[in-house]
Design a protein around this motif. Structure first.
Motif, PDB file in Angstrom:
ATOM      1  N   ALA A 240       0.827  -1.207   0.000  1.00 37.71           N
ATOM      2  CA  ALA A 240       0.000   0.000   0.000  1.00 37.71           C
ATOM      3  C   ALA A 240       0.860   1.255   0.000  1.00 37.71           C
ATOM      4  O   ALA A 240       0.521   2.268  -0.630  1.00 37.71           O
ATOM      5  N   ILE A 241       1.997   1.191   0.712  1.00 37.11           N
ATOM      6  CA  ILE A 241       2.906   2.341   0.787  1.00 37.11           C
ATOM      7  C   ILE A 241       3.635   2.525  -0.543  1.00 37.11           C
ATOM      8  O   ILE A 241       3.686   3.628  -1.092  1.00 37.11           O
ATOM      9  N   ILE A 242       4.191   1.465  -1.072  1.00 35.97           N
ATOM     10  CA  ILE A 242       4.982   1.540  -2.298  1.00 35.97           C
ATOM     11  C   ILE A 242       4.129   1.950  -3.499  1.00 35.97           C
ATOM     12  O   ILE A 242       4.565   2.727  -4.357  1.00 35.97           O
ATOM     13  N   THR A 243       2.905   1.449  -3.567  1.00 40.74           N
ATOM     14  CA  THR A 243       2.029   1.744  -4.704  1.00 40.74           C
ATOM     15  C   THR A 243       1.149   2.975  -4.472  1.00 40.74           C
ATOM     16  O   THR A 243       0.384   3.358  -5.362  1.00 40.74           O
ATOM     17  N   ASP A 244       1.249   3.568  -3.284  1.00 35.73           N
ATOM     18  CA  ASP A 244       0.454   4.754  -2.939  1.00 35.73           C
ATOM     19  C   ASP A 244      -1.034   4.507  -3.195  1.00 35.73           C
ATOM     20  O   ASP A 244      -1.742   5.324  -3.767  1.00 35.73           O
ATOM     21  N   SER A 245      -1.512   3.340  -2.744  1.00 39.22           N
ATOM     22  CA  SER A 245      -2.866   2.910  -3.101  1.00 39.22           C
ATOM     23  C   SER A 245      -3.956   3.409  -2.166  1.00 39.22           C
ATOM     24  O   SER A 245      -5.139   3.153  -2.397  1.00 39.22           O
ATOM     25  N   LEU A 266      -1.598   2.566  19.227  1.00 40.56           N
ATOM     26  CA  LEU A 266      -2.711   1.632  19.302  1.00 40.56           C
ATOM     27  C   LEU A 266      -3.158   1.260  17.893  1.00 40.56           C
ATOM     28  O   LEU A 266      -3.010   2.050  16.957  1.00 40.56           O
ATOM     29  N   GLY A 267      -3.741   0.087  17.760  1.00 43.03           N
ATOM     30  CA  GLY A 267      -4.257  -0.345  16.476  1.00 43.03           C
ATOM     31  C   GLY A 267      -5.530   0.402  16.127  1.00 43.03           C
ATOM     32  O   GLY A 267      -6.535   0.304  16.835  1.00 43.03           O
ATOM     33  N   VAL A 268      -5.485   1.144  15.034  1.00 41.57           N
ATOM     34  CA  VAL A 268      -6.619   1.927  14.552  1.00 41.57           C
ATOM     35  C   VAL A 268      -6.620   1.884  13.026  1.00 41.57           C
ATOM     36  O   VAL A 268      -5.585   1.613  12.404  1.00 41.57           O
ATOM     37  N   PRO A 269      -7.755   2.149  12.383  1.00 42.59           N
ATOM     38  CA  PRO A 269      -7.762   2.168  10.918  1.00 42.59           C
ATOM     39  C   PRO A 269      -7.024   3.396  10.382  1.00 42.59           C
ATOM     40  O   PRO A 269      -7.266   4.521  10.837  1.00 42.59           O
ATOM     41  N   VAL A 270      -6.127   3.166   9.441  1.00 46.58           N
ATOM     42  CA  VAL A 270      -5.350   4.266   8.859  1.00 46.58           C
ATOM     43  C   VAL A 270      -5.384   4.162   7.340  1.00 46.58           C
ATOM     44  O   VAL A 270      -5.620   3.092   6.778  1.00 46.58           O
ATOM     45  N   VAL A 271      -5.123   5.283   6.678  1.00 43.64           N
ATOM     46  CA  VAL A 271      -4.950   5.316   5.230  1.00 43.64           C
ATOM     47  C   VAL A 271      -3.459   5.270   4.942  1.00 43.64           C
ATOM     48  O   VAL A 271      -2.708   6.131   5.409  1.00 43.64           O
ATOM     49  N   LEU A 272      -3.028   4.259   4.190  1.00 45.36           N
ATOM     50  CA  LEU A 272      -1.610   4.102   3.880  1.00 45.36           C
ATOM     51  C   LEU A 272      -1.310   4.542   2.457  1.00 45.36           C
ATOM     52  O   LEU A 272      -2.000   4.159   1.513  1.00 45.36           O
ATOM     53  N   GLY A 273      -0.261   5.371   2.333  1.00 44.64           N
ATOM     54  CA  GLY A 273       0.200   5.842   1.035  1.00 44.64           C
ATOM     55  C   GLY A 273       1.707   5.988   1.061  1.00 44.64           C
ATOM     56  O   GLY A 273       2.378   5.479   1.967  1.00 44.64           O
ATOM     57  N   THR A 274       2.245   6.699   0.108  1.00 45.81           N
ATOM     58  CA  THR A 274       3.697   6.823  -0.047  1.00 45.81           C
ATOM     59  C   THR A 274       4.405   7.280   1.219  1.00 45.81           C
ATOM     60  O   THR A 274       5.488   6.803   1.541  1.00 45.81           O
ATOM     61  N   GLY A 275       3.805   8.206   1.937  1.00 48.26           N
ATOM     62  CA  GLY A 275       4.443   8.733   3.139  1.00 48.26           C
ATOM     63  C   GLY A 275       4.161   7.943   4.390  1.00 48.26           C
ATOM     64  O   GLY A 275       4.536   8.357   5.492  1.00 48.26           O
TER      65      GLY A 275
END
Length: 309
Positions: A240-245, A266-275
């Motif tokens: 998800a990070i590498i593809t900025d998806s 803590l475990g929470v829902p996050v949006v994963l991207g390049t950064g």
């Protein structure tokens, strides 16, 4: 355009499996690092030779030298002792904190722009260690926990329902431990709430099994802990990070007011991207969910203090 580079620290079961998943997905060039001479080199060579069969065209090397990891886009830390029967994740803290501390220092030195994904247990304390030692912003230090725990939760629900696991949507929040929070209210199959499909007793059993999912595998293996799904979960995050998806995944993230909590992983829902973590997906919790998350927070804060950092 430069190809993505992923360094995996620790060539044990989790690290080598993560390297396998990453190569199979053709994500980028892989560096498999370990302090044991010959182990990363041998496993990397074995993986490389699967290329003609599997079809990937990426480079993989094994190394004992952090200089080979220079300018990695993602660094996955799996190094550390594995859990054995009778051990809790907390039992590993004192032994693994020094290992993760060294790994994070070296990773930050050679790859100052990387995103760190921490897999070593106890994850919430180890990701805190990496965060403090690396000096990286909170967006670029993440713990792998929720993706794994949610996969277990979804698997158990799918088994009970007799449906494809991919059609089960369910999430686990909080600590990576016995006090984790498998959210029942939001779990569904193709939009249909699981509470409409399963009775309360069955759901409660699945929640408990999810909370003790790691121990169940440890008790079977006797001499180690899970590695197939933990390795894949870390690679899912890396992809998800590498593809900025912009994938939304439950990960151990540093909170600064989200869900009413500050200064804690803590475990929470996050949006994963390049950064790394682009934002935390915050939503209203019910009273019992808030109480469960607060319990996770108390335990994690104790673990963070125990690191001595």
């Amino acid at each position: 355009m430069r190809r993505a580079k992923i360094t995996i620290i620790g060539a044990g079961n989790v690290g080598a499996t993560a390297a396998h998943w990453a190569l199979s997905r053709n994500l980028g060039d892989i560096v498999l690092l370990d302090v044991m001479e010959g182990i990363p080199q041998g496993k990397a060579l074995d993986l490389l030779q699967s290329g003609p069969v599997d079809g990937f065209s990426r480079r993989v090397i094994g190394s004992n030298d952090y200089r080979d990891s220079v300018d990695s886009d993602v660094v996955i830390i799996t190094a550390g002792l594995a859990r054995k029967p009778g051990m809790s994740r907390d039992d590993l803290l004192a032994k693994n904190v020094e290992i993760v501390k060294s790994c994070a220092e070296q990773a930050a030195s050679f790859s100052p722009n990387a995103v760190l994904i921490v897999v070593t247990n106890p994850i919430d304390a180890m990701v805190y260690t990496a965060y403090k030692v690396s000096g990286f912003p909170r967006q670029r230090v993440i713990g792998m926990a929720g993706v794994l725990d949610s996969a277990r939760y979804r698997t158990f629900l799918a088994e009970a329902l007799g449906v494809a696991p991919r059609d089960v949507n369910a999430m686990v929040m909080g600590i990576h431990g016995d006090n984790m929070l498998p959210l029942v209210r939001l779990a569904n199959v193709a939009g249909v709430p699981v509470s409409d499909l399963l009775d309360a007793e069955t759901i409660a059993g699945i929640v408990k099994r999810t909370q003790h999912g790691g121990a169940e595998i440890v008790n079977h293996l006797k001499t180690g802990s899970a590695f197939y799904t933990p390795g894949l979960a870390a690679v899912e995050m890396a992809e998800a990070i590498i593809t900025d998806s912009k994938r939304v995944m439950p990960c151990a993230a540093w909170l600064e007011g989200e869900f009413g909590i500050s200064g804690c992983f803590l475990g929470v829902p996050v949006v994963l991207g390049t950064g790394g973590v682009e934002r935390i997906v915050e939503f209203p919790l019910q009273d019992e969910e808030r109480a469960a998350l607060a319990e996770s927070e108390t335990i994690v804060r104790g673990q963070m203090a125990a690191t001595g950092i």
